[in-house]
Design a protein around this motif. Sequence first.
Motif, short mmCIF file in Angstrom:
data_model
loop_
_atom_site.label_atom_id
_atom_site.label_comp_id
_atom_site.label_asym_id
_atom_site.label_seq_id
_atom_site.Cartn_x
_atom_site.Cartn_y
_atom_site.Cartn_z
N SER A 38 30.44 52.57 75.73
CA SER A 38 30.27 53.27 77.01
C SER A 38 28.81 53.65 77.26
O SER A 38 28.43 53.97 78.39
CB SER A 38 31.14 54.53 77.03
N ASP A 39 27.98 53.62 76.21
CA ASP A 39 26.56 53.94 76.37
C ASP A 39 25.77 52.66 76.64
O ASP A 39 26.12 51.58 76.18
CB ASP A 39 26.00 54.60 75.11
N HIS A 40 24.69 52.81 77.37
CA HIS A 40 23.85 51.64 77.68
C HIS A 40 22.95 51.28 76.50
O HIS A 40 22.47 50.14 76.41
CB HIS A 40 23.00 51.92 78.92
N GLU A 41 22.68 52.24 75.63
CA GLU A 41 21.82 52.00 74.49
C GLU A 41 22.08 53.05 73.41
O GLU A 41 22.73 54.07 73.65
CB GLU A 41 20.34 52.05 74.90
N ALA A 42 21.58 52.78 72.21
CA ALA A 42 21.58 53.76 71.13
C ALA A 42 20.14 54.01 70.74
O ALA A 42 19.24 53.21 71.05
CB ALA A 42 22.37 53.24 69.93
N SER A 43 19.89 55.13 70.08
CA SER A 43 18.51 55.45 69.72
C SER A 43 18.43 55.98 68.29
O SER A 43 19.42 56.47 67.73
CB SER A 43 17.91 56.48 70.69
N LEU A 44 17.24 55.87 67.73
CA LEU A 44 16.98 56.32 66.37
C LEU A 44 15.58 56.92 66.32
O LEU A 44 14.62 56.30 66.79
CB LEU A 44 17.10 55.14 65.40
N GLN A 45 15.47 58.14 65.77
CA GLN A 45 14.19 58.80 65.68
C GLN A 45 13.53 58.51 64.33
O GLN A 45 14.16 58.60 63.28
CB GLN A 45 14.35 60.33 65.82
N VAL A 46 12.25 58.16 64.36
CA VAL A 46 11.47 57.93 63.15
C VAL A 46 10.23 58.82 63.21
O VAL A 46 9.51 58.83 64.21
CB VAL A 46 11.05 56.45 63.01
N LEU A 90 13.21 54.76 68.57
CA LEU A 90 13.57 53.34 68.61
C LEU A 90 14.80 53.20 69.49
O LEU A 90 15.80 53.91 69.31
CB LEU A 90 13.86 52.83 67.20
N ARG A 91 14.77 52.29 70.43
CA ARG A 91 15.89 52.08 71.35
C ARG A 91 16.57 50.76 71.01
O ARG A 91 15.92 49.73 70.79
CB ARG A 91 15.38 52.07 72.79
N ILE A 92 17.89 50.79 70.95
CA ILE A 92 18.68 49.63 70.56
C ILE A 92 19.57 49.24 71.74
O ILE A 92 20.26 50.08 72.32
CB ILE A 92 19.55 49.95 69.32
#
Length: 239
Positions: A38-46, A90-92
Amino acid sequence: MNTGNFVRIYLFLMLMMTSGVSFASIQVGGTRVIFPASDHEASLQVRNEGTDDIMIQSWIEAGPEQAERDIPFAITPSLARLSHRKQQTLRIFYQGKGLPEDRESVVWVSVQEIPQVSELDNTLQVAFRQRLKLFYRPNGLPGTADEAASALKWNILKTAGKTILLATNDSAFHVSFAKVAIVAGDKEYAVEPTMVGPRDAQRMVIKGIPATAGGEAAIAWESINDYGALIEHKASIKF
């Protein structure tokens, strides 16, 4: 230990004592990434917790039984510079097709630190890599990931004189473990845990259990939830 291995370890330790050594500076925000459809993207913080500027390289690798060419994800930026105490999101992205819609899929996200070129002589620099699981979760799956961990079916198999633990997962979610153990009598036997995929089963080795073990026993396992927390479970099992 053979002579060759001893010499290599000795030389490595001597190099560490006589040289500057770069250690891992990056801190990744989380132990896994959950990507709901349902989300357009996932994200990860570095975040760079080191004292020097670094470069980070990020990419996505195939999961179990996948070919690299079948990865329908992209990550951006794939290469970025991080200053001291700075962080990067970081955008996935998922291309919208290529994965089953009736169960979760899993791939790997890799984030590698690339140290800057040192101005010092005799400096050992190492590129550290962190690897996290990315779970793509389609819409409308029955149940929840937490329910899947509780509903596992366990059986003891005895084949070729060995005692094996079989975990069966009838759900649409993956189940990951921090610990699995068999308690028989007054002794606990560690199990080598393996993630169990949706509608799949995995055999796990029980360490040190005697081939003559039998009767009633208990199985205790710690599953890892979406936030990286450990959830304890316990059930009875028969040999």
